[in-house]
Design a protein around this motif. Structure first.
Motif, PDB file in Angstrom:
ATOM      1  N   PHE A   1      76.699  69.880  48.468  1.00 59.09           N
ATOM      2  CA  PHE A   1      78.131  69.809  48.759  1.00 59.09           C
ATOM      3  C   PHE A   1      79.151  69.152  47.996  1.00 59.09           C
ATOM      4  CE2 PHE A   1      75.512  69.541  52.902  1.00 59.09           C
ATOM      5  CZ  PHE A   1      76.267  70.656  53.596  1.00 59.09           C
ATOM      6  N   LYS A   2      80.512  69.876  47.879  1.00 57.17           N
ATOM      7  CA  LYS A   2      81.467  69.112  47.192  1.00 57.17           C
ATOM      8  C   LYS A   2      82.017  67.960  47.690  1.00 57.17           C
ATOM      9  CE  LYS A   2      83.217  74.103  45.959  1.00 57.17           C
ATOM     10  NZ  LYS A   2      84.261  74.544  45.950  1.00 57.17           N
ATOM     11  N   ASN A   3      82.472  67.086  47.016  1.00 57.80           N
ATOM     12  CA  ASN A   3      83.288  66.045  47.548  1.00 57.80           C
ATOM     13  C   ASN A   3      84.489  66.400  47.884  1.00 57.80           C
ATOM     14  OD1 ASN A   3      81.311  64.191  47.152  1.00 57.80           O
ATOM     15  ND2 ASN A   3      81.721  63.841  44.974  1.00 57.80           N
TER      16      ASN A   3
ATOM     17  N   ARG B   1      93.301  59.822  54.009  1.00 56.98           N
ATOM     18  CA  ARG B   1      92.394  58.776  53.207  1.00 56.98           C
ATOM     19  C   ARG B   1      92.713  57.440  53.929  1.00 56.98           C
ATOM     20  NH1 ARG B   1      93.030  53.757  50.250  1.00 56.98           N
ATOM     21  NH2 ARG B   1      90.895  53.333  49.115  1.00 56.98           N
ATOM     22  N   ASP B   2      93.897  57.054  53.902  1.00 57.27           N
ATOM     23  CA  ASP B   2      94.312  55.759  54.786  1.00 57.27           C
ATOM     24  C   ASP B   2      93.977  55.524  56.075  1.00 57.27           C
ATOM     25  OD1 ASP B   2      95.270  55.167  52.030  1.00 57.27           O
ATOM     26  OD2 ASP B   2      97.313  55.289  52.609  1.00 57.27           O
ATOM     27  N   ALA B   3      94.198  56.686  56.882  1.00 57.13           N
ATOM     28  CA  ALA B   3      93.877  56.608  58.130  1.00 57.13           C
ATOM     29  C   ALA B   3      92.267  56.446  58.324  1.00 57.13           C
ATOM     30  CB  ALA B   3      94.325  57.929  58.892  1.00 57.13           C
ATOM     31  N   LEU B   4      91.355  57.129  57.664  1.00 55.28           N
ATOM     32  CA  LEU B   4      89.834  57.124  57.684  1.00 55.28           C
ATOM     33  C   LEU B   4      89.325  55.536  57.117  1.00 55.28           C
ATOM     34  CD1 LEU B   4      88.808  60.600  56.314  1.00 55.28           C
ATOM     35  CD2 LEU B   4      88.378  59.581  58.670  1.00 55.28           C
ATOM     36  N   SER B   5      90.083  55.227  56.187  1.00 51.68           N
ATOM     37  CA  SER B   5      89.679  53.883  55.516  1.00 51.68           C
ATOM     38  C   SER B   5      90.089  52.624  56.712  1.00 51.68           C
ATOM     39  CB  SER B   5      90.504  53.615  54.247  1.00 51.68           C
ATOM     40  OG  SER B   5      89.836  52.450  53.790  1.00 51.68           O
TER      41      SER B   5
ATOM     42  N   TYR C   1      87.227  53.443  58.962  1.00 45.92           N
ATOM     43  CA  TYR C   1      85.883  52.866  58.324  1.00 45.92           C
ATOM     44  C   TYR C   1      85.992  52.450  57.260  1.00 45.92           C
ATOM     45  CZ  TYR C   1      84.603  56.802  61.702  1.00 45.92           C
ATOM     46  OH  TYR C   1      84.696  57.757  62.852  1.00 45.92           O
ATOM     47  N   PRO C   2      86.089  50.956  57.349  1.00 42.98           N
ATOM     48  CA  PRO C   2      86.354  50.367  56.097  1.00 42.98           C
ATOM     49  C   PRO C   2      85.520  50.261  54.825  1.00 42.98           C
ATOM     50  CG  PRO C   2      86.678  48.931  57.846  1.00 42.98           C
ATOM     51  CD  PRO C   2      85.899  50.151  58.476  1.00 42.98           C
ATOM     52  N   ALA C   3      84.325  50.855  55.231  1.00 40.64           N
ATOM     53  CA  ALA C   3      83.452  51.030  53.867  1.00 40.64           C
ATOM     54  C   ALA C   3      83.432  52.365  53.425  1.00 40.64           C
ATOM     55  CB  ALA C   3      81.893  50.917  54.493  1.00 40.64           C
ATOM     56  N   LEU C   4      84.411  53.135  53.798  1.00 41.39           N
ATOM     57  CA  LEU C   4      84.611  54.532  53.171  1.00 41.39           C
ATOM     58  C   LEU C   4      84.719  54.564  51.612  1.00 41.39           C
ATOM     59  CD1 LEU C   4      85.423  57.551  54.377  1.00 41.39           C
ATOM     60  CD2 LEU C   4      87.808  56.753  53.474  1.00 41.39           C
ATOM     61  N   VAL C   5      83.953  55.254  51.107  1.00 42.11           N
ATOM     62  CA  VAL C   5      83.896  55.527  49.590  1.00 42.11           C
ATOM     63  C   VAL C   5      84.745  56.500  49.165  1.00 42.11           C
ATOM     64  CG1 VAL C   5      82.386  56.010  47.517  1.00 42.11           C
ATOM     65  CG2 VAL C   5      81.711  54.847  49.460  1.00 42.11           C
TER      66      VAL C   5
ATOM     67  N   TYR D   1      92.743  61.878  47.225  1.00 32.03           N
ATOM     68  CA  TYR D   1      91.805  61.033  46.994  1.00 32.03           C
ATOM     69  C   TYR D   1      90.487  61.939  47.263  1.00 32.03           C
ATOM     70  CZ  TYR D   1      94.013  56.420  47.241  1.00 32.03           C
ATOM     71  OH  TYR D   1      94.617  55.432  46.736  1.00 32.03           O
ATOM     72  N   LYS D   2      89.537  61.714  46.713  1.00 34.20           N
ATOM     73  CA  LYS D   2      88.185  62.366  46.605  1.00 34.20           C
ATOM     74  C   LYS D   2      87.204  61.645  47.448  1.00 34.20           C
ATOM     75  CE  LYS D   2      86.479  64.357  42.979  1.00 34.20           C
ATOM     76  NZ  LYS D   2      86.132  64.334  41.558  1.00 34.20           N
ATOM     77  N   LEU D   3      86.734  62.074  48.623  1.00 35.66           N
ATOM     78  CA  LEU D   3      85.911  61.307  49.479  1.00 35.66           C
ATOM     79  C   LEU D   3      84.551  61.742  48.929  1.00 35.66           C
ATOM     80  CD1 LEU D   3      87.495  62.026  52.878  1.00 35.66           C
ATOM     81  CD2 LEU D   3      88.038  60.152  51.211  1.00 35.66           C
ATOM     82  N   ALA D   4      83.565  60.605  49.028  1.00 38.31           N
ATOM     83  CA  ALA D   4      82.204  60.737  48.560  1.00 38.31           C
ATOM     84  C   ALA D   4      81.646  61.626  49.978  1.00 38.31           C
ATOM     85  CB  ALA D   4      81.495  59.350  48.463  1.00 38.31           C
ATOM     86  N   ALA D   5      81.072  62.795  49.603  1.00 34.06           N
ATOM     87  CA  ALA D   5      80.429  63.660  50.634  1.00 34.06           C
ATOM     88  C   ALA D   5      79.006  63.124  51.122  1.00 34.06           C
ATOM     89  CB  ALA D   5      80.318  65.240  50.235  1.00 34.06           C
ATOM     90  N   GLY D   6      78.443  62.425  50.281  1.00 38.89           N
ATOM     91  CA  GLY D   6      77.225  61.778  50.577  1.00 38.89           C
ATOM     92  C   GLY D   6      77.217  60.985  51.342  1.00 38.89           C
ATOM     93  N   TRP D   7      78.368  59.736  51.172  1.00 35.46           N
ATOM     94  CA  TRP D   7      78.509  58.793  52.203  1.00 35.46           C
ATOM     95  C   TRP D   7      78.789  59.461  53.579  1.00 35.46           C
ATOM     96  CZ3 TRP D   7      82.373  56.976  55.568  1.00 35.46           C
ATOM     97  CH2 TRP D   7      82.320  55.609  55.810  1.00 35.46           C
ATOM     98  N   LEU D   8      79.649  60.455  53.582  1.00 37.90           N
ATOM     99  CA  LEU D   8      80.014  60.990  55.043  1.00 37.90           C
ATOM    100  C   LEU D   8      78.718  61.669  55.676  1.00 37.90           C
ATOM    101  CD1 LEU D   8      83.165  63.112  54.024  1.00 37.90           C
ATOM    102  CD2 LEU D   8      83.042  60.774  54.998  1.00 37.90           C
ATOM    103  N   ILE D   9      77.954  62.313  54.861  1.00 40.60           N
ATOM    104  CA  ILE D   9      76.653  62.775  55.614  1.00 40.60           C
ATOM    105  C   ILE D   9      75.594  61.549  55.843  1.00 40.60           C
ATOM    106  CG2 ILE D   9      74.448  64.354  54.993  1.00 40.60           C
ATOM    107  CD1 ILE D   9      76.407  65.785  53.097  1.00 40.60           C
TER     108      ILE D   9
END
Length: 336
Positions: free
Chosen positions: A238-240, A248-252, A255-259, A268-276
């Motif tokens: 998967f692409k990030n 991103r700010d709303a998600l952060s 979810y404070p540990a959001l990468v 902002y690029k989100l880490a797809a691996g973290w989401l999965i």
């Protein structure tokens, strides 16, 4: 005429190891082979599929197509005032090319070590890893323009590179067949060590050279990614996803540990691996297909499965991530 093979097995030509056959397939070892294959009357009316290392495709069944197996060799070194200009055949192995340029005293590709596939496929995906993208080391490429039947040279601007994107995935899709790539490697080399994981790997080496950076990248990738010779896979599946700052700010906040990683355009690029991983998929076995236990971005094929089954799992993962985070993740490989 091209040396076509009928009902040609493609299992060895895709790193997932799915059983698939091509109606016709030809080994392309020169530009004349390419011209011959495209003009062969046996392939008239069939779609054309170009396969290099098969490390960025999911074969979901047999291909009723003319499959061109890209194997054009070549390695020539030139230069301008500031750069080494290395022209490499589209069929050459990418990782081997990284090693060869460094051994020849032309660093610059070390962050891109151990990326599977061929040199000709690298611009299509604008491959990138550990803080470097191909476009930063790209000069030009040579390709057959199927619209005109002529060989052309395309420069950096024309290739319109983006994040895991290029002209060849958009307007140029199915129009150009890449036969050689010219890389631009700076004579005055500066290491790129701004990617946290790579910097940590090298923290005991005060001033690493290109060979040491390459070795560190190989070590990291080997720990995180399975060897396709042992477990069928196509690397990061998967692409990030890239989102607006407000999203991103709303998600952060939730979810404070959001990468996430800031981009030059303010997004902002989100880490797809973290989401999965947060959705509980890491290490999942779904019969013959699954998610790699060490890296949630990697889908795997243990044997005996199909591309259709893998695609079903991928869609399930994407749906779950979207339901939880409101962000859609997209596959990197081409689905055939």
């Amino acid at each position: 005429m091209a040396d076509f093979h009928e009902f040609y097995p493609l299992r060895a030509h895709n790193t997932f190891g799915f059983d698939s056959h091509a109606r016709l397939a030809a080994h392309i070892r020169s530009e004349s082979d390419l011209v011959s294959a495209l003009s062969d009357p046996r392939a008239a009316g069939l779609p054309v599929v170009v396969l290099g290392g098969g490390s960025n495709v999911v074969l979901t069944g047999d291909l009723d197509a003319s499959v061109l197996l890209m194997e054009i060799p070549g390695y020539e070194v030139g230069h301008d005032a500031a750069n080494w200009l290395v022209t490499v055949g589209a069929g050459e192995n990418w990782h081997a090319t990284v090693g060869r340029t460094i051994a020849d005293g032309m660093p610059g590709l070390e962050n891109l070590a151990l990326i599977p596939g061929t040199v000709g496929a690298a611009p299509i995906q604008n491959i990138g890893a550990y803080g470097v993208e191909l476009r930063e080391r790209f000069h030009s490429l040579r390709a057959l323009d199927r619209q005109t039947g002529q060989f052309v040279t395309l420069d950096l601007d024309t290739c319109a590179f983006g994040y895991r994107d290029s002209l060849f995935k958009r307007d140029g899709r199915d129009r150009y067949i890449i036969t050689a790539v010219t890389l631009r490697l700076p004579k005055v080399w500066q290491p790129v060590l701004n990617y946290g994981e790579l910097a940590r790997e090298l923290e005991s080496i005060p001033a690493p050279d290109a060979a040491q950076i390459r070795a560190a990248v190989i070590a990291i990738r080997s720990r995180k990614l399975p060897d396709p010779a042992q477990i069928g896979n196509a690397g990061s599946f998967f692409k990030n996803p890239v989102v607006e700052a407000a999203r991103r700010d709303a998600l952060s906040a939730q979810y404070p540990a959001l990468v996430s990683y800031p981009q030059p355009d303010g997004r902002y690029k989100l880490a797809a691996g973290w989401l999965i991983d947060q959705c509980g998929f890491k290490g999942l076995d779904d019969g013959p297909v699954g998610v790699y236990g060490k890296q949630a971005l990697v889908l795997v094929h243990h044997g005996g499965g199909t591309g259709a089954a893998l695609l079903g799992l991928a869609n399930r993962i994407a749906d779950t991530v979207e339901a939880r985070f409101g962000v859609r993740i997209e596959p990197e490989p081409v689905i055939l």
